[in-house]
Motif scaffolding. Sequence first.
Motif, PDB file in Angstrom:
ATOM      1  N   UNK A  13      21.163 -29.226   8.634  1.00  0.00           N
ATOM      2  CA  UNK A  13      21.438 -30.057   9.743  1.00  0.00           C
ATOM      3  C   UNK A  13      22.571 -31.206   9.255  1.00  0.00           C
ATOM      4  N   UNK A  14      22.978 -31.483  10.484  1.00  0.00           N
ATOM      5  CA  UNK A  14      23.877 -32.796  10.383  1.00  0.00           C
ATOM      6  C   UNK A  14      23.320 -33.845  11.366  1.00  0.00           C
ATOM      7  N   UNK A  15      23.776 -34.758  11.942  1.00  0.00           N
ATOM      8  CA  UNK A  15      23.238 -35.634  12.799  1.00  0.00           C
ATOM      9  C   UNK A  15      23.248 -34.980  14.162  1.00  0.00           C
ATOM     10  N   UNK A  16      23.964 -34.038  14.376  1.00  0.00           N
ATOM     11  CA  UNK A  16      23.772 -33.473  15.831  1.00  0.00           C
ATOM     12  C   UNK A  16      23.146 -31.928  15.941  1.00  0.00           C
ATOM     13  N   UNK A  17      23.242 -31.194  14.738  1.00  0.00           N
ATOM     14  CA  UNK A  17      23.185 -29.860  14.994  1.00  0.00           C
ATOM     15  C   UNK A  17      22.010 -29.505  13.913  1.00  0.00           C
ATOM     16  N   UNK A  45      21.082 -26.741  18.853  1.00  0.00           N
ATOM     17  CA  UNK A  45      20.501 -27.866  19.089  1.00  0.00           C
ATOM     18  C   UNK A  45      19.209 -28.090  18.407  1.00  0.00           C
ATOM     19  N   UNK A  46      18.549 -26.823  18.402  1.00  0.00           N
ATOM     20  CA  UNK A  46      17.097 -27.044  17.659  1.00  0.00           C
ATOM     21  C   UNK A  46      16.878 -26.101  16.763  1.00  0.00           C
ATOM     22  N   UNK A  47      15.537 -26.197  15.824  1.00  0.00           N
ATOM     23  CA  UNK A  47      15.143 -25.314  14.849  1.00  0.00           C
ATOM     24  C   UNK A  47      14.787 -23.967  15.660  1.00  0.00           C
ATOM     25  N   UNK A  48      14.217 -24.085  16.858  1.00  0.00           N
ATOM     26  CA  UNK A  48      13.657 -22.932  17.670  1.00  0.00           C
ATOM     27  C   UNK A  48      14.955 -22.114  18.118  1.00  0.00           C
ATOM     28  N   UNK A  49      15.868 -22.743  18.535  1.00  0.00           N
ATOM     29  CA  UNK A  49      17.067 -22.060  18.806  1.00  0.00           C
ATOM     30  C   UNK A  49      17.669 -21.144  17.869  1.00  0.00           C
ATOM     31  N   UNK A  50      17.788 -21.940  16.569  1.00  0.00           N
ATOM     32  CA  UNK A  50      18.647 -21.484  15.315  1.00  0.00           C
ATOM     33  C   UNK A  50      17.900 -20.208  14.844  1.00  0.00           C
TER      34      UNK A  50
END
Length: 92
Positions: A13-17, A45-50
Amino acid sequence: MEIMIGKDYKLTSDTLNVILNKRYDQKDKEGNVNGEAFKIIGYYSTIHSACNALIEKEIKDSDVISLDGLKKHVAGVKEQIFEALKSVKPIK
């Protein structure tokens, strides 16, 4: 954040993603493998979407020839994700 999913994927992750990464073999100019690294597959944007993107990628990249085979393959990917996320500690 760095969460390994199986041996070939990791979430960072970074600060936004949330970033989905895949392991690959690094090669020299002659084509000889000289190490391993990770390349970015996508930003989410979320762990779920990744995790959903990882499942979709595995479906598209799979070479199974039946629905039953696909179901087993997806179940295996989901199990790797669940095992990886067990290591994540909740924020208190």
